[in-house]
Design a protein around this motif. Structure first.
Motif, PDB file in Angstrom:
ATOM      1  N   LEU A   1       1.499  -7.904   0.757  1.00  0.00           N
ATOM      2  CA  LEU A   1       1.045  -6.565   0.391  1.00  0.00           C
ATOM      3  C   LEU A   1       1.430  -6.223  -1.037  1.00  0.00           C
ATOM      4  O   LEU A   1       2.596  -6.308  -1.423  1.00  0.00           O
ATOM      5  CB  LEU A   1       1.635  -5.526   1.337  1.00  0.00           C
ATOM      6  CG  LEU A   1       1.194  -4.087   1.083  1.00  0.00           C
ATOM      7  CD1 LEU A   1      -0.312  -3.937   1.260  1.00  0.00           C
ATOM      8  CD2 LEU A   1       1.923  -3.121   1.996  1.00  0.00           C
ATOM      9  N   ARG A   2       0.421  -5.814  -1.816  1.00  0.00           N
ATOM     10  CA  ARG A   2       0.622  -5.350  -3.175  1.00  0.00           C
ATOM     11  C   ARG A   2       0.292  -3.863  -3.225  1.00  0.00           C
ATOM     12  O   ARG A   2      -0.765  -3.446  -2.748  1.00  0.00           O
ATOM     13  CB  ARG A   2      -0.297  -6.087  -4.140  1.00  0.00           C
ATOM     14  CG  ARG A   2      -0.262  -7.612  -4.048  1.00  0.00           C
ATOM     15  CD  ARG A   2      -1.594  -8.165  -4.512  1.00  0.00           C
ATOM     16  NE  ARG A   2      -1.677  -9.606  -4.502  1.00  0.00           N
ATOM     17  CZ  ARG A   2      -1.963 -10.367  -3.451  1.00  0.00           C
ATOM     18  NH1 ARG A   2      -2.176  -9.813  -2.269  1.00  0.00           N
ATOM     19  NH2 ARG A   2      -2.053 -11.679  -3.548  1.00  0.00           N
ATOM     20  N   VAL A   3       1.157  -3.077  -3.821  1.00  0.00           N
ATOM     21  CA  VAL A   3       0.878  -1.674  -4.106  1.00  0.00           C
ATOM     22  C   VAL A   3       0.765  -1.564  -5.615  1.00  0.00           C
ATOM     23  O   VAL A   3       1.745  -1.789  -6.339  1.00  0.00           O
ATOM     24  CB  VAL A   3       1.977  -0.746  -3.559  1.00  0.00           C
ATOM     25  CG1 VAL A   3       1.729   0.692  -4.021  1.00  0.00           C
ATOM     26  CG2 VAL A   3       2.025  -0.819  -2.039  1.00  0.00           C
ATOM     27  N   ILE A   4      -0.422  -1.242  -6.105  1.00  0.00           N
ATOM     28  CA  ILE A   4      -0.679  -1.197  -7.539  1.00  0.00           C
ATOM     29  C   ILE A   4      -1.035   0.229  -7.938  1.00  0.00           C
ATOM     30  O   ILE A   4      -1.949   0.829  -7.383  1.00  0.00           O
ATOM     31  CB  ILE A   4      -1.816  -2.164  -7.925  1.00  0.00           C
ATOM     32  CG1 ILE A   4      -1.409  -3.607  -7.594  1.00  0.00           C
ATOM     33  CG2 ILE A   4      -2.154  -2.033  -9.414  1.00  0.00           C
ATOM     34  CD1 ILE A   4      -2.492  -4.635  -7.880  1.00  0.00           C
TER      35      ILE A   4
ATOM     36  N   THR B   1      -7.708  -9.029  -0.479  1.00  0.00           N
ATOM     37  CA  THR B   1      -6.261  -9.197  -0.324  1.00  0.00           C
ATOM     38  C   THR B   1      -5.659  -7.919   0.261  1.00  0.00           C
ATOM     39  O   THR B   1      -6.299  -6.882   0.317  1.00  0.00           O
ATOM     40  CB  THR B   1      -5.590  -9.494  -1.679  1.00  0.00           C
ATOM     41  OG1 THR B   1      -5.740  -8.352  -2.534  1.00  0.00           O
ATOM     42  CG2 THR B   1      -6.226 -10.704  -2.345  1.00  0.00           C
ATOM     43  N   GLU B   2      -4.414  -8.005   0.677  1.00  0.00           N
ATOM     44  CA  GLU B   2      -3.699  -6.831   1.174  1.00  0.00           C
ATOM     45  C   GLU B   2      -3.204  -6.031  -0.033  1.00  0.00           C
ATOM     46  O   GLU B   2      -2.063  -6.186  -0.468  1.00  0.00           O
ATOM     47  CB  GLU B   2      -2.526  -7.255   2.063  1.00  0.00           C
ATOM     48  CG  GLU B   2      -2.941  -7.834   3.401  1.00  0.00           C
ATOM     49  CD  GLU B   2      -3.613  -6.787   4.281  1.00  0.00           C
ATOM     50  OE1 GLU B   2      -3.138  -5.635   4.303  1.00  0.00           O
ATOM     51  OE2 GLU B   2      -4.613  -7.114   4.924  1.00  0.00           O
ATOM     52  N   THR B   3      -4.093  -5.216  -0.583  1.00  0.00           N
ATOM     53  CA  THR B   3      -3.779  -4.459  -1.792  1.00  0.00           C
ATOM     54  C   THR B   3      -4.098  -2.989  -1.584  1.00  0.00           C
ATOM     55  O   THR B   3      -5.171  -2.646  -1.079  1.00  0.00           O
ATOM     56  CB  THR B   3      -4.587  -4.985  -2.993  1.00  0.00           C
ATOM     57  OG1 THR B   3      -4.225  -6.350  -3.243  1.00  0.00           O
ATOM     58  CG2 THR B   3      -4.297  -4.163  -4.247  1.00  0.00           C
ATOM     59  N   LEU B   4      -3.161  -2.140  -1.972  1.00  0.00           N
ATOM     60  CA  LEU B   4      -3.371  -0.696  -2.003  1.00  0.00           C
ATOM     61  C   LEU B   4      -3.386  -0.255  -3.455  1.00  0.00           C
ATOM     62  O   LEU B   4      -2.441  -0.524  -4.200  1.00  0.00           O
ATOM     63  CB  LEU B   4      -2.246   0.038  -1.265  1.00  0.00           C
ATOM     64  CG  LEU B   4      -2.019  -0.319   0.206  1.00  0.00           C
ATOM     65  CD1 LEU B   4      -0.794   0.419   0.735  1.00  0.00           C
ATOM     66  CD2 LEU B   4      -3.240   0.018   1.040  1.00  0.00           C
ATOM     67  N   LEU B   5      -4.467   0.395  -3.873  1.00  0.00           N
ATOM     68  CA  LEU B   5      -4.533   1.015  -5.188  1.00  0.00           C
ATOM     69  C   LEU B   5      -4.255   2.498  -5.021  1.00  0.00           C
ATOM     70  O   LEU B   5      -4.916   3.164  -4.231  1.00  0.00           O
ATOM     71  CB  LEU B   5      -5.914   0.839  -5.820  1.00  0.00           C
ATOM     72  CG  LEU B   5      -6.324  -0.535  -6.327  1.00  0.00           C
ATOM     73  CD1 LEU B   5      -7.692  -0.448  -6.992  1.00  0.00           C
ATOM     74  CD2 LEU B   5      -5.307  -1.094  -7.303  1.00  0.00           C
ATOM     75  N   THR B   6      -3.294   3.026  -5.761  1.00  0.00           N
ATOM     76  CA  THR B   6      -2.944   4.436  -5.648  1.00  0.00           C
ATOM     77  C   THR B   6      -3.207   5.120  -6.989  1.00  0.00           C
ATOM     78  O   THR B   6      -2.721   4.667  -8.032  1.00  0.00           O
ATOM     79  CB  THR B   6      -1.485   4.617  -5.183  1.00  0.00           C
ATOM     80  OG1 THR B   6      -1.113   5.997  -5.285  1.00  0.00           O
ATOM     81  CG2 THR B   6      -0.514   3.758  -5.955  1.00  0.00           C
TER      82      THR B   6
ATOM     83  N   THR C   1      -8.234  -0.915  -0.362  1.00  0.00           N
ATOM     84  CA  THR C   1      -7.901   0.421   0.132  1.00  0.00           C
ATOM     85  C   THR C   1      -7.355   1.248  -1.011  1.00  0.00           C
ATOM     86  O   THR C   1      -6.431   0.819  -1.711  1.00  0.00           O
ATOM     87  CB  THR C   1      -6.866   0.341   1.267  1.00  0.00           C
ATOM     88  OG1 THR C   1      -7.442  -0.375   2.373  1.00  0.00           O
ATOM     89  CG2 THR C   1      -6.470   1.730   1.738  1.00  0.00           C
ATOM     90  N   LEU C   2      -7.928   2.440  -1.195  1.00  0.00           N
ATOM     91  CA  LEU C   2      -7.493   3.341  -2.253  1.00  0.00           C
ATOM     92  C   LEU C   2      -6.759   4.535  -1.652  1.00  0.00           C
ATOM     93  O   LEU C   2      -7.183   5.071  -0.620  1.00  0.00           O
ATOM     94  CB  LEU C   2      -8.681   3.851  -3.076  1.00  0.00           C
ATOM     95  CG  LEU C   2      -9.076   3.004  -4.293  1.00  0.00           C
ATOM     96  CD1 LEU C   2      -9.503   1.607  -3.878  1.00  0.00           C
ATOM     97  CD2 LEU C   2     -10.172   3.695  -5.096  1.00  0.00           C
ATOM     98  N   ILE C   3      -5.681   4.928  -2.303  1.00  0.00           N
ATOM     99  CA  ILE C   3      -4.945   6.138  -1.935  1.00  0.00           C
ATOM    100  C   ILE C   3      -5.142   7.129  -3.067  1.00  0.00           C
ATOM    101  O   ILE C   3      -4.792   6.865  -4.220  1.00  0.00           O
ATOM    102  CB  ILE C   3      -3.461   5.840  -1.712  1.00  0.00           C
ATOM    103  CG1 ILE C   3      -3.298   4.865  -0.541  1.00  0.00           C
ATOM    104  CG2 ILE C   3      -2.672   7.128  -1.459  1.00  0.00           C
ATOM    105  CD1 ILE C   3      -1.908   4.335  -0.364  1.00  0.00           C
ATOM    106  N   CYS C   4      -5.736   8.259  -2.736  1.00  0.00           N
ATOM    107  CA  CYS C   4      -6.063   9.287  -3.720  1.00  0.00           C
ATOM    108  C   CYS C   4      -5.007  10.372  -3.681  1.00  0.00           C
ATOM    109  O   CYS C   4      -4.897  11.100  -2.686  1.00  0.00           O
ATOM    110  CB  CYS C   4      -7.437   9.891  -3.413  1.00  0.00           C
ATOM    111  SG  CYS C   4      -8.753   8.675  -3.257  1.00  0.00           S
TER     112      CYS C   4
ATOM    113  N   ALA D   1       7.188   8.880  -7.433  1.00  0.00           N
ATOM    114  CA  ALA D   1       7.844   9.276  -6.183  1.00  0.00           C
ATOM    115  C   ALA D   1       6.929   9.016  -4.997  1.00  0.00           C
ATOM    116  O   ALA D   1       7.384   8.573  -3.929  1.00  0.00           O
ATOM    117  CB  ALA D   1       8.231  10.751  -6.248  1.00  0.00           C
ATOM    118  N   HIS D   2       5.640   9.306  -5.162  1.00  0.00           N
ATOM    119  CA  HIS D   2       4.693   9.056  -4.076  1.00  0.00           C
ATOM    120  C   HIS D   2       4.658   7.572  -3.728  1.00  0.00           C
ATOM    121  O   HIS D   2       4.675   7.195  -2.544  1.00  0.00           O
ATOM    122  CB  HIS D   2       3.298   9.552  -4.457  1.00  0.00           C
ATOM    123  CG  HIS D   2       2.380   9.725  -3.295  1.00  0.00           C
ATOM    124  ND1 HIS D   2       1.725   8.656  -2.710  1.00  0.00           N
ATOM    125  CD2 HIS D   2       2.008  10.824  -2.597  1.00  0.00           C
ATOM    126  CE1 HIS D   2       0.989   9.102  -1.703  1.00  0.00           C
ATOM    127  NE2 HIS D   2       1.147  10.411  -1.611  1.00  0.00           N
ATOM    128  N   CYS D   3       4.636   6.734  -4.756  1.00  0.00           N
ATOM    129  CA  CYS D   3       4.654   5.283  -4.516  1.00  0.00           C
ATOM    130  C   CYS D   3       5.930   4.867  -3.796  1.00  0.00           C
ATOM    131  O   CYS D   3       5.894   4.023  -2.883  1.00  0.00           O
ATOM    132  CB  CYS D   3       4.542   4.534  -5.840  1.00  0.00           C
ATOM    133  SG  CYS D   3       2.913   4.581  -6.589  1.00  0.00           S
TER     134      CYS D   3
END
Length: 316
Positions: free
Chosen positions: A168-171, A191-196, A225-228, A263-265
């Motif tokens: 998992l990548r959080v970018i 891939t297991e990636t979250l874009l925030t 997957t995008l996190i807005c 902080a959200h990340c």
């Protein structure tokens, strides 16, 4: 009716990749115009940078952090070294030839902030230094657009793409989102990636109009997957394949917004480290971001017990 949160026990390691830099924070009545003269009040100098802000908040939440932040040779590097040691973070990356960068953050009465950044050793990456970092198979990887963009981030981008697809990548692309090459984002597809992203970054990356609709289209096209992050309007998760869902924000009086996205990340990562489903982890991000915007500076994140006392009915 609320459902209790899952048990909070962060156990999966979180690799915080990116910059630790000096922060000079100025509060001022308004941004100066070209040729103007504005009186400002300087707050205390401190160590910040997106990756460092995330790592510091994770340490306060007792989450296991792997230090992927370079420490340079100079006055800012010495200050970064001290700050990391105070957090109990061993220094794993050093640069003997260059100091750490620094930035000026200008905060207006609304809490809005603007930055002037000077890049240091955190803008230089090599495959050798990245391959030397310890990385358990189940570790979560955080990276920020400040370090990913441009020629200096080429090795970092390649390294992220070489990870197993299930890691998992959080970018967080941040203000440099426009400098991320479409080919890099396309290569993350599947891939297991979250874009925030925040509201402005969604408009740049995904297009104008309703931010959730634009993010959902992007998520579907790129299979990500995008996190807005929409401030006090909360956050939306856009998976592309399913309908977006909303996590309400927490209403607080905004002092300044420096470090809110970081902080959200951190909250998101801490929840995922505990094995929480994504909607619970995003809610934790909302809670931690609310704490930060209600106080001055990026270091207002808090520990788990204090967070629960402040938001006792947080999970929906």
């Amino acid at each position: 009716m609320t459902i209790p949160c899952p048990s909070y026990h962060p156990i999966k390691a979180i690799l915080a990749l990116g910059g630790a830099v000096g922060d000079v924070v100025l509060t001022l009545p308004e941004l100066p115009r070209s040729g103007g003269d504005v009186e400002a009040l300087q707050q205390e100098r401190q160590i910040g940078g997106c990756a460092f802000n995330v790592a510091r908040a994770l340490c306060q939440l007792n989450a296991p952090v792997i230090n992927g932040m370079p420490v340079g040779n100079g006055p800012w590097g010495a200050a970064v070294d001290r700050a990391m040691r105070e957090l109990g973070l061993p220094v794993l990356l050093r640069n003997a030839n260059r100091d750490n960068g620094w930035c000026v953050a200008m905060v207006e009465p609304s809490g809005e902030r603007s930055f002037i950044s000077i890049t240091g050793c955190e803008g230089e990456w090599s495959r050798e230094q990245l391959d030397a970092l310890p990385l358990p198979a189940d570790a979560l990887v955080y990276a920020n657009g400040y370090e990913l963009a441009g020629e200096g981030g080429r090795a970092l981008r390649a390294w992220l793409l070489a990870l197993p697809s299930e890691q998992l990548r959080v970018i967080d692309p941040g203000p440099r989102v426009a400098l991320l090459e479409p080919a890099f984002l396309s290569s993350l597809s599947g891939t297991e990636t979250l874009l925030t992203l925040n509201r402005d970054e969604i408009a740049i990356l995904c297009g104008q109009g309703d931010p959730v609709a634009a993010a959902q289209r992007f998520a579907k096209d790129y299979k990500l997957t995008l996190i807005c992050r929409l401030g006090q309007d909360g956050a939306w998760v856009c998976p592309g394949t399913d309908e977006p869902w909303h996590l309400p924000g927490y209403q607080v009086s905004v002092v300044d917004t420096i470090g809110a996205g970081d902080a959200h990340c951190a909250g998101l990562l801490a929840g995922l480290s505990s094995g929480w489903p994504l909607h619970y982890a995003v809610d934790l991000g909302n809670r931690l971001a609310a704490c930060v915007v209600a106080s001055a500076g990026p270091d207002a994140a808090t520990d788990w017990d204090s967070l629960n006392r402040r938001f006792p009915a947080a999970c929906l």
